[in-house]
Design a protein around this motif. Structure first.
Motif, short mmCIF file in Angstrom:
data_model
loop_
_atom_site.label_atom_id
_atom_site.label_comp_id
_atom_site.label_asym_id
_atom_site.label_seq_id
_atom_site.Cartn_x
_atom_site.Cartn_y
_atom_site.Cartn_z
N SER A 1 49.44 98.39 -0.14
CA SER A 1 49.03 98.44 -1.55
C SER A 1 48.83 99.89 -1.98
CB SER A 1 47.72 97.66 -1.75
OG SER A 1 47.95 96.29 -1.47
N VAL B 1 58.12 99.69 -1.94
CA VAL B 1 58.17 100.31 -0.61
C VAL B 1 58.24 99.23 0.45
CG1 VAL B 1 56.83 102.38 -1.22
CG2 VAL B 1 55.63 100.30 -0.50
N ALA C 1 57.99 101.06 7.36
CA ALA C 1 58.97 101.49 8.36
C ALA C 1 58.29 101.62 9.72
CB ALA C 1 59.60 102.81 7.95
N ASN C 2 57.05 102.02 9.70
CA ASN C 2 56.31 102.18 10.96
C ASN C 2 54.83 101.91 10.73
OD1 ASN C 2 54.60 104.16 12.85
ND2 ASN C 2 56.43 103.49 13.91
N ARG D 1 61.09 110.15 -0.23
CA ARG D 1 60.86 108.70 -0.27
C ARG D 1 59.87 108.24 0.79
NH1 ARG D 1 66.18 106.68 1.28
NH2 ARG D 1 65.23 104.63 1.11
N LYS D 2 59.38 109.17 1.60
CA LYS D 2 58.49 108.79 2.71
C LYS D 2 57.02 108.97 2.33
CE LYS D 2 60.82 111.48 5.66
NZ LYS D 2 61.32 112.08 6.92
N PHE E 1 55.65 104.38 5.10
CA PHE E 1 56.32 103.47 4.17
C PHE E 1 57.47 104.23 3.51
CE2 PHE E 1 53.88 99.48 3.54
CZ PHE E 1 52.88 99.71 4.47
N ILE E 2 58.55 103.53 3.27
CA ILE E 2 59.72 104.15 2.63
C ILE E 2 59.92 103.52 1.26
CG2 ILE E 2 62.20 104.66 2.83
CD1 ILE E 2 60.70 105.79 5.21
N GLN F 1 71.31 95.14 0.08
CA GLN F 1 70.59 94.20 0.96
C GLN F 1 70.46 92.85 0.29
OE1 GLN F 1 66.94 96.28 1.69
NE2 GLN F 1 67.75 97.40 3.44
C1 LIG Z 1 57.68 95.98 -2.75
C2 LIG Z 1 56.85 95.92 -4.02
C3 LIG Z 1 56.25 94.59 -4.20
C4 LIG Z 1 54.96 94.73 -4.96
C5 LIG Z 1 54.09 93.56 -4.61
C6 LIG Z 1 52.63 93.88 -4.75
C7 LIG Z 1 51.89 92.83 -4.00
C8 LIG Z 1 50.53 93.31 -3.65
C9 LIG Z 1 49.94 92.27 -2.86
C10 LIG Z 1 49.64 92.43 -1.59
C11 LIG Z 1 49.90 93.64 -0.83
C12 LIG Z 1 51.11 93.48 0.00
C13 LIG Z 1 51.58 94.85 0.43
C14 LIG Z 1 52.87 94.73 1.17
C15 LIG Z 1 52.66 95.11 2.62
C16 LIG Z 1 53.64 94.45 3.51
C17 LIG Z 1 54.82 95.32 3.70
C18 LIG Z 1 55.74 94.74 4.70
O1 LIG Z 1 55.36 93.97 5.51
S1 LIG Z 1 57.36 95.20 4.62
C19 LIG Z 1 58.13 94.21 5.89
C20 LIG Z 1 58.34 94.93 7.18
N1 LIG Z 1 59.26 96.03 7.03
C21 LIG Z 1 60.59 95.82 7.02
O2 LIG Z 1 61.09 94.74 7.16
C22 LIG Z 1 61.42 97.07 6.82
C23 LIG Z 1 62.75 97.00 7.54
N2 LIG Z 1 63.40 98.29 7.40
C24 LIG Z 1 64.17 98.58 6.34
O3 LIG Z 1 64.43 97.75 5.49
C25 LIG Z 1 64.68 99.99 6.25
O4 LIG Z 1 64.69 100.59 7.49
C26 LIG Z 1 63.80 100.85 5.28
C27 LIG Z 1 63.84 100.24 3.86
C28 LIG Z 1 62.37 100.97 5.76
C29 LIG Z 1 64.39 102.27 5.23
O5 LIG Z 1 65.76 102.15 5.05
P1 LIG Z 1 66.55 103.09 4.02
O6 LIG Z 1 67.99 102.85 4.29
O7 LIG Z 1 66.07 102.89 2.63
O8 LIG Z 1 66.11 104.55 4.40
P2 LIG Z 1 66.64 105.48 5.57
O9 LIG Z 1 67.73 106.31 5.01
O10 LIG Z 1 66.91 104.71 6.81
O11 LIG Z 1 65.35 106.38 5.88
C30 LIG Z 1 64.81 107.23 4.87
C31 LIG Z 1 63.98 108.26 5.57
O12 LIG Z 1 62.93 107.61 6.31
C32 LIG Z 1 63.05 107.89 7.73
N3 LIG Z 1 62.70 106.68 8.46
C33 LIG Z 1 63.12 105.42 8.23
N4 LIG Z 1 62.57 104.57 9.09
C34 LIG Z 1 61.79 105.32 9.90
C35 LIG Z 1 60.95 105.00 10.99
N5 LIG Z 1 60.78 103.74 11.43
N6 LIG Z 1 60.25 106.01 11.58
C36 LIG Z 1 60.37 107.29 11.13
N7 LIG Z 1 61.17 107.65 10.10
C37 LIG Z 1 61.86 106.68 9.50
C38 LIG Z 1 64.52 108.28 7.91
O13 LIG Z 1 64.70 109.09 9.07
C39 LIG Z 1 64.79 109.01 6.62
O14 LIG Z 1 64.20 110.31 6.73
P3 LIG Z 1 64.87 111.60 6.07
O15 LIG Z 1 64.97 111.32 4.58
O16 LIG Z 1 66.26 111.72 6.68
O17 LIG Z 1 63.96 112.73 6.41
#
Ligand SMILES: CCCCCCCC/C=C\CCCCCCCC(=O)SCCNC(=O)CCNC(=O)[C@H](O)C(C)(C)COP(=O)(O)OP(=O)(O)OC[C@H]1O[C@@H](n2cnc3c(N)ncnc32)[C@H](O)[C@@H]1OP(=O)(O)O
Length: 245
Positions: free
Chosen positions: A165, A174, A177-178, A205-206, A229-230, A240
């Motif tokens: 949040s 967002v 991511a970790n 975006r991080k 978060f990304i 996607q």
């Molecule tokens: C959404 C809004 C909704 C609003 C609703 C409000 C409701 C409020 C109510 C209640 C609160 C609820 C709140 C929510 C909380 C729950 C959230 C979850 O549970 S989320 C589910 C689990 N997560 C996944 O399933 C992600 C799976 N992963 C992915 O989809 C992708 O990997 C993603 C989107 C995270 C990143 O993919 P890319 O393609 O967009 O970005 P790339 O190019 O790979 O990375 C960008 C930069 O980030 C780094 N990066 C990416 N992942 C990393 C990692 N794991 N560790 C370190 N760096 C990482 C990369 O190295 C890159 O860095 P450099 O720009 O080159 O410096």
């Protein structure tokens, strides 16, 4: 301006700058003033989704006292209660919804148990100037892991959601991511803990965040976490989405 909560809620004071995205996705909190605590006021209004982040009969004295303390701080204007619905789409302003996002018979994981008191009882408060979200969390009996204690996964869920949040507040859409958690002390079922999260750094975006889970008296540190978060890339998320249809 320092808005440190007085001990025992927390011993830390976080100073951060005001973000230009302040209040964008969670603006809804301001639009829903907290009603007085009366049975009638707690019923959802016709045509509006039920707001679960309001006191119910299962809330313990500790939970109610803390809620009242935070509510008092909302009157000073720096903190806002975040309403909570059982469907994620109800949190998103109409203007921010994507074309394909239509409400379905799905539920936000934390609101998957309808009965009061047995699942995740929680309410979150946002301090936008400190880029901080604090969640008051009372884990119920269906969240058990070891006998009498909350399952580590339920702790991870409430941390992810509180930190999430906070991240949504600064960066909009967002995904986690970790998430790295150190569990220090088990959380008894039915107790109340404070999940105190803040944004540490934003790099493109991080969004880097951290969080502490503490007992109400501040004497027990139950867990500490850091997260990345990304911010979703609109082009990529459309791909996607297309691949999911
Ligand atoms: C959404 C809004 C909704 C609003 C609703 C409000 C409701 C409020 C109510 C209640 C609160 C609820 C709140 C929510 C909380 C729950 C959230 C979850 O549970 S989320 C589910 C689990 N997560 C996944 O399933 C992600 C799976 N992963 C992915 O989809 C992708 O990997 C993603 C989107 C995270 C990143 O993919 P890319 O393609 O967009 O970005 P790339 O190019 O790979 O990375 C960008 C930069 O980030 C780094 N990066 C990416 N992942 C990393 C990692 N794991 N560790 C370190 N760096 C990482 C990369 O190295 C890159 O860095 P450099 O720009 O080159 O410096």
């Amino acid at each position: 301006m320092c808005t440190r909560l007085r001990a025992p809620i927390t011993n830390t004071c976080v100073h951060t700058c005001v973000c230009p995205h302040a209040n964008a996705p969670l603006r809804d909190a301001a639009a829903h003033p907290v009603p007085p605590r009366s049975p009638q006021a707690l019923c959802s209004q016709p045509g509006r989704p039920k707001d679960y982040a309001l006191p119910n009969a299962s809330w313990s004295r500790d939970m109610l006292d803390l809620y009242d303390r935070f509510l008092a701080m909302t009157k000073e204007g720096l903190w806002k209660r975040i309403p909570s619905y059982n469907n994620v789409l109800d949190h998103i302003p109409e203007s921010m919804k994507l074309a394909h996002e239509k409400k379905k018979d799905t539920r936000l994981f934390l609101r998957s148990i309808e009965a009061e008191g047995v699942g995740f009882e929680y309410v979150m408060f946002l301090n936008s100037s400190e880029k901080r979200v604090v969640c008051l969390f009372q884990p119920g009996s269906y969240l058990e892991g070891h006998p009498g204690f909350a399952h580590g996964g339920s702790i991870a869920t409430i941390i992810d959601s509180t930190i999430g949040s906070c991240a949504i507040f600064v960066a909009g859409r967002v995904m986690t991511a970790n998430l790295s958690i150190n569990y220090m002390s088990p959380v008894p079922l039915g107790s109340v803990v404070l999940v105190d999260s803040k944004v540490d750094k934003v790099e493109g975006r991080k969004v880097f965040l951290s969080c502490k889970v503490q007992s109400v008296d501040g004497g027990t540190l139950h867990a500490e976490a850091t997260a990345l978060f990304i911010q979703l890339d609109a082009t990529k998320s459309q791909k996607q989405q297309a691949s999911c249809q």
